[in-house]
Every structure is written in C-alpha cells, then in structure tokens.
Scaffold this motif. Structure first.
Motif, short mmCIF file in Angstrom:
data_model
loop_
_atom_site.label_atom_id
_atom_site.label_comp_id
_atom_site.label_asym_id
_atom_site.label_seq_id
_atom_site.Cartn_x
_atom_site.Cartn_y
_atom_site.Cartn_z
N ARG A 123 96.34 60.91 43.08
CA ARG A 123 96.32 61.71 44.31
C ARG A 123 96.57 60.84 45.53
NH1 ARG A 123 91.26 65.55 45.11
NH2 ARG A 123 92.25 66.40 43.23
N GLU A 124 95.91 59.68 45.59
CA GLU A 124 96.08 58.80 46.74
C GLU A 124 97.50 58.28 46.86
OE1 GLU A 124 91.75 58.26 45.47
OE2 GLU A 124 93.69 58.77 44.58
N LEU A 125 98.16 58.06 45.72
CA LEU A 125 99.49 57.46 45.72
C LEU A 125 100.61 58.49 45.67
CD1 LEU A 125 98.66 54.54 43.28
CD2 LEU A 125 99.15 54.33 45.72
N ASP A 126 100.25 59.78 45.73
CA ASP A 126 101.27 60.83 45.70
C ASP A 126 102.20 60.67 46.91
OD1 ASP A 126 102.52 63.23 44.80
OD2 ASP A 126 101.47 64.32 46.39
N GLY A 127 103.50 60.66 46.65
CA GLY A 127 104.47 60.53 47.72
C GLY A 127 104.86 59.10 48.05
N VAL A 128 104.16 58.11 47.48
CA VAL A 128 104.51 56.70 47.71
C VAL A 128 105.63 56.31 46.75
CG1 VAL A 128 103.69 54.32 47.60
CG2 VAL A 128 102.19 56.13 48.50
N ASP A 129 106.70 55.73 47.29
CA ASP A 129 107.77 55.20 46.44
C ASP A 129 107.27 53.89 45.84
OD1 ASP A 129 110.06 53.69 45.55
OD2 ASP A 129 111.31 55.14 46.60
N LEU A 130 106.94 53.92 44.56
CA LEU A 130 106.30 52.76 43.94
C LEU A 130 107.25 51.57 43.83
CD1 LEU A 130 104.17 54.52 41.17
CD2 LEU A 130 103.45 53.74 43.43
N ARG B 120 92.24 50.33 48.71
CA ARG B 120 91.81 50.20 47.31
C ARG B 120 92.93 50.64 46.36
NH1 ARG B 120 88.13 47.21 44.46
NH2 ARG B 120 88.00 48.08 42.36
N ALA B 121 93.50 51.80 46.62
CA ALA B 121 94.57 52.30 45.74
C ALA B 121 95.79 51.40 45.81
CB ALA B 121 94.94 53.72 46.14
N LEU B 122 96.17 50.97 47.01
CA LEU B 122 97.33 50.09 47.16
C LEU B 122 97.10 48.78 46.41
CD1 LEU B 122 98.16 50.58 50.94
CD2 LEU B 122 99.52 51.40 48.99
N GLY B 123 95.93 48.19 46.57
CA GLY B 123 95.65 46.92 45.91
C GLY B 123 95.63 47.04 44.41
N GLU B 124 94.98 48.07 43.91
CA GLU B 124 94.88 48.24 42.45
C GLU B 124 96.26 48.41 41.82
OE1 GLU B 124 92.55 48.24 40.15
OE2 GLU B 124 90.68 48.21 41.25
N VAL B 125 97.10 49.26 42.40
CA VAL B 125 98.39 49.52 41.77
C VAL B 125 99.30 48.31 41.87
CG1 VAL B 125 99.61 50.55 43.75
CG2 VAL B 125 100.12 51.31 41.42
N LEU B 126 99.19 47.53 42.95
CA LEU B 126 100.00 46.32 43.06
C LEU B 126 99.56 45.25 42.08
CD1 LEU B 126 100.44 46.03 46.94
CD2 LEU B 126 102.30 46.15 45.26
N VAL B 127 98.26 44.96 42.07
CA VAL B 127 97.74 43.84 41.28
C VAL B 127 97.74 44.14 39.80
CG1 VAL B 127 95.66 42.49 40.82
CG2 VAL B 127 96.41 42.85 43.17
N ALA B 128 97.37 45.37 39.42
CA ALA B 128 97.19 45.69 38.00
C ALA B 128 98.40 46.31 37.34
CB ALA B 128 95.98 46.62 37.83
N ALA B 129 99.43 46.70 38.12
CA ALA B 129 100.52 47.43 37.50
C ALA B 129 101.90 47.05 38.00
CB ALA B 129 100.29 48.94 37.68
N LEU B 130 102.13 47.11 39.28
CA LEU B 130 103.50 47.04 39.79
C LEU B 130 104.10 45.64 39.78
CD1 LEU B 130 103.43 49.50 42.83
CD2 LEU B 130 104.18 49.93 40.47
N VAL B 131 103.29 44.62 40.06
CA VAL B 131 103.79 43.25 40.15
C VAL B 131 103.00 42.38 39.18
CG1 VAL B 131 104.21 41.27 41.66
CG2 VAL B 131 104.33 43.60 42.59
N PRO B 132 103.65 41.78 38.19
CA PRO B 132 102.92 40.90 37.26
C PRO B 132 102.24 39.76 38.01
CG PRO B 132 105.10 41.42 36.39
CD PRO B 132 105.08 41.92 37.80
N MET B 133 100.92 39.70 37.89
CA MET B 133 100.15 38.70 38.63
C MET B 133 99.14 38.02 37.72
SD MET B 133 99.37 40.31 42.35
CE MET B 133 100.46 41.50 43.11
N VAL B 134 98.71 36.85 38.16
CA VAL B 134 97.63 36.13 37.48
C VAL B 134 96.54 35.82 38.49
CG1 VAL B 134 99.15 35.13 35.74
CG2 VAL B 134 98.75 33.88 37.87
N GLN B 135 95.31 35.67 37.98
CA GLN B 135 94.19 35.25 38.80
C GLN B 135 94.08 33.73 38.72
OE1 GLN B 135 90.69 37.32 37.46
NE2 GLN B 135 91.48 39.34 38.04
N LEU B 136 94.15 33.06 39.85
CA LEU B 136 94.26 31.61 39.87
C LEU B 136 92.91 30.91 39.76
CD1 LEU B 136 97.00 30.91 42.55
CD2 LEU B 136 97.23 31.63 40.17
N PRO B 137 92.89 29.72 39.14
CA PRO B 137 91.70 28.89 39.22
C PRO B 137 91.40 28.58 40.70
CG PRO B 137 93.33 27.99 37.66
CD PRO B 137 94.01 29.08 38.43
N PRO B 138 90.13 28.38 41.05
CA PRO B 138 89.02 28.08 40.15
C PRO B 138 88.37 29.28 39.46
CG PRO B 138 88.26 27.97 42.41
CD PRO B 138 89.75 28.18 42.47
#
Length: 364
Positions: free
Chosen positions: A109-116, A152-170
């Motif tokens: 619902r939050e991302l409805d209408g956003v061009d992913l 929250r919705a923007l961050g979740e969809v970017l980090v967990a889905a749209l752009v392959p990312m890694v969590q950096l050390p430490p």
C-alpha cells in the motif's frame, strides 16, 4: 520405495548439518556447505559453527568478513544470512522476485504508484560514492522524490529487495556490537551479481536444489521452498529427476536426495549439541518434526536457543551473567543432564574466552 522414519531422517539431518560429528573443515568451507547461516542476530553464527567444527576459532570467521570472502545480506526467506561471497554473487538474482514479493507483502500500500525501477536507480546513485549508509540514511536521501511511502517502506524495499546490498563489518564481527551499514554488493565484492539465464533454463535453481539436499536432505519439495522461499523450483527439480533418488517419509511424502549422500544408521548415538537462535537445522524445513516436536515448534521462530539431546530439541539455553543456563523441556535422564553440563561448560568457556565454565540446569 524405501520409507525413512523420523529417527532415520533425524540422523541424516545431523550428519548433513555437521552435528553428528564435529567436522575438520575450514570455516569458509563450512559456511558454503551449510548454504549459509541465518544471522539476523550477529553473534549467533559463531555458536552455530562452534557446535559444528573442531577447534573453531571465531577470529577466522571475523577475518573472512573483513576479507570480503563471507558477507551478511538479505537472501533466503528475506532474512539476514551469512554466506560466502561466491554464493551471494551466484544466487542473488534467483532470489530477487521472492525478495520483492515479500517486501511488497508488507509495504504494498505504501509503495503503490512508486516506479520501483526508478527507485532502484536512485538508490544506486546515492550509494555510487562508495560510502556505506544505514537504511534510514538511504531512505532519507530519496524521500524528497518519493515523500508519500515513508522512510521505512523506502528503506526496506531498497535494502532488502531492489539493490543487492551487504551489511559491512564491524557488524557481525566476534564480540562486536555495531549498527547496520549497507553497501552495494558490486562495490564491496568488486563485481555485479550474476544475471539469471536468458535461455529458459535454470542452472542456479538446480544448483540450489543440489546444495540444499547436500546440507539438509533427504527432503520434500515443500522443505526446499521453506528453506529458501523461492518459487519455481519444481521446474528445476523436474529437470533433475534422473540424477536424484527418492524416498518416502512415514506420512507418505516423497523425499528427494542426492545419490550416495550420507544416511547414517538410525541407531547411531547423537551427542548433545547447543544450537544458536534461528539455526537452519530447524528452520530449513517445512516439516520440522525430524528434529523438534510440534508442541515446541514455536521456539524455532521465537529466537530461542535450543539444546539437542539424542538429536532432538529437549531444552532451551541462554546466558545470564556469564553462566549458561539450560531449561529442560521434558524430564531428562541423569546421563543426559551430565552430557548437557559437560557441553554447557565448554560453551561457557568458548563464550567467555576460557575464563568461565559456569553452567546451570534448571530443575523441572
């Protein structure tokens, strides 16, 4: 067709998961063999590997993280896993539809209408300078263009889905507390993830099937999907039929396996093992009855650490003021309590760098 009862499946699982005998195996090879370790709790993989490897040195895992040979990323089931860099590069694109579907299941619902596609491009542009960012920092950087969904919705969809990312050390290093800082896989590992096959074949799907069965088999197709969350693998299984063998469980389900994979005798003794929170030896199945009773199934998704006795979940454990505290889930024989105490003392020493061996077993 051969029927494998619950105990036979239990021993097979323990053997494949390196829990029947601790393995003499390099840490990188163990992470690869296990198809990664669930790691949303950053310190838990260290216990998982301690329970599986002889003479495990936690510094070896930390070195693999800082050396970019192992990474923390969202993958199977959209949960954070610790995986080899090679597996992330090879597997990520095959998981993309599932990752997006699961994020949209929460934020549609939050991302409805956003061009992913445009959102993904904007996220990459923000990260192009190579500076790691938290999820909220990344979301705020694009929120002016897309103010409606919320950070929250923007961050979740970017980090967990749209752009392959890694969590950096430490983040994820031994005995280190650190927040999540994200970077693109391409920046951290020096190349983009492998792209899906364009000829209609599914070599990555078939590789996932083989690797899963090597670490978790024999298992049903439903177990395979529960482990990775990926749809469409029945086609990969169908294409591999001639190279796989089949069994039945006591419920009549077909179980798939690799020919010649370990199937220990069901009567072989199983040692006490302490498992970390969210261990895939339990979560890697739809039907978890081979290792945990249905009445205790909720423990596996609640973040409880558990103790295996004779190969099955029989107690919970935690650490209180340096003491490993074990709470039985059923009556335990004296010999089992002794074995738990012995392993608990070793675990306490590992967690406290040899300066403590305190363990307490709560009475029922």
């Amino acid at each position: 067709m051969t029927v494998l009862d619950t105990r036979a499946l239990n021993r097979a699982t323990l053997a494949r998961q390196l829990l029947l005998d601790r393995a003499d195996m390099p840490v990188l090879d163990a992470v690869a063999h296990l198809c990664g370790l669930q790691a949303q709790e950053p310190q838990e993989p260290f216990v998982g590997l301690w329970s599986r490897l002889r003479a495990f040195d936690p510094a070896a895992l930390s070195d693999l993280l800082t050396g970019r040979r192992v990474v923390r990323t969202h993958l199977m089931r959209r949960t954070v896993h610790l995986l080899t860099a090679e597996d992330v590069l090879a597997w990520r694109a095959r998981h993309d539809p599932m990752l997006l579907q699961r994020v949209l299941g929460v934020y549609r619902r939050e991302l409805d209408g956003v061009d992913l596609d445009e959102l993904a491009e904007a996220g990459r542009a923000v990260l192009a300078d190579g500076e790691p960012r938290s999820m909220s920092e990344l979301a705020r950087a694009v929120a002016e263009r897309w103010p409606e969904p919320g950070t929250r919705a923007l961050g979740e969809v970017l980090v967990a889905a749209l752009v392959p990312m890694v969590q950096l050390p430490p983040r994820g290093l031994w005995r280190t507390k650190a927040g999540v800082r994200n970077a693109m896989v391409s920046s951290w590992l020096g190349r983009d993830v492998d792209q899906a096959s364009s000829d209609g074949s599914d070599p990555v799907g078939q590789a996932l099937v083989r690797r899963y069965l090597a670490a978790f088999g024999p298992a049903a197709s439903a177990d395979l999907r529960a482990w990775c969350g990926v749809a469409g693998l029945p086609a990969a299984v169908a294409a591999m039929r001639e190279e796989l063998v089949s069994f039945r469980d006591e419920r009549g389900r077909e179980l798939l396996d690799l020919p010649g994979a370990p199937l220990p005798d069901a009567d072989i003794p199983a040692p006490v093992r302490f498992l970390p929170a969210f261990d895939n030896a339990i979560l890697g199945y739809h039907d978890r009855g081979r290792i945990i009773d249905d009445v205790h199934r909720g423990l596996s998704v609640a973040g409880e650490r558990v103790v295996l006795v004779d190969g099955r979940v029989a107690a919970k454990w935690t650490v209180v003021d340096g003491t490993v505290v074990v709470t039985p889930l059923r009556e335990l024989a004296r010999a089992d309590r002794t074995a738990i105490a012995d392993q608990g003392q070793e675990l306490a020493s590992f967690l406290s760098d040899k300066d403590s061996d305190r363990v307490e077993i709560v009475s029922r």
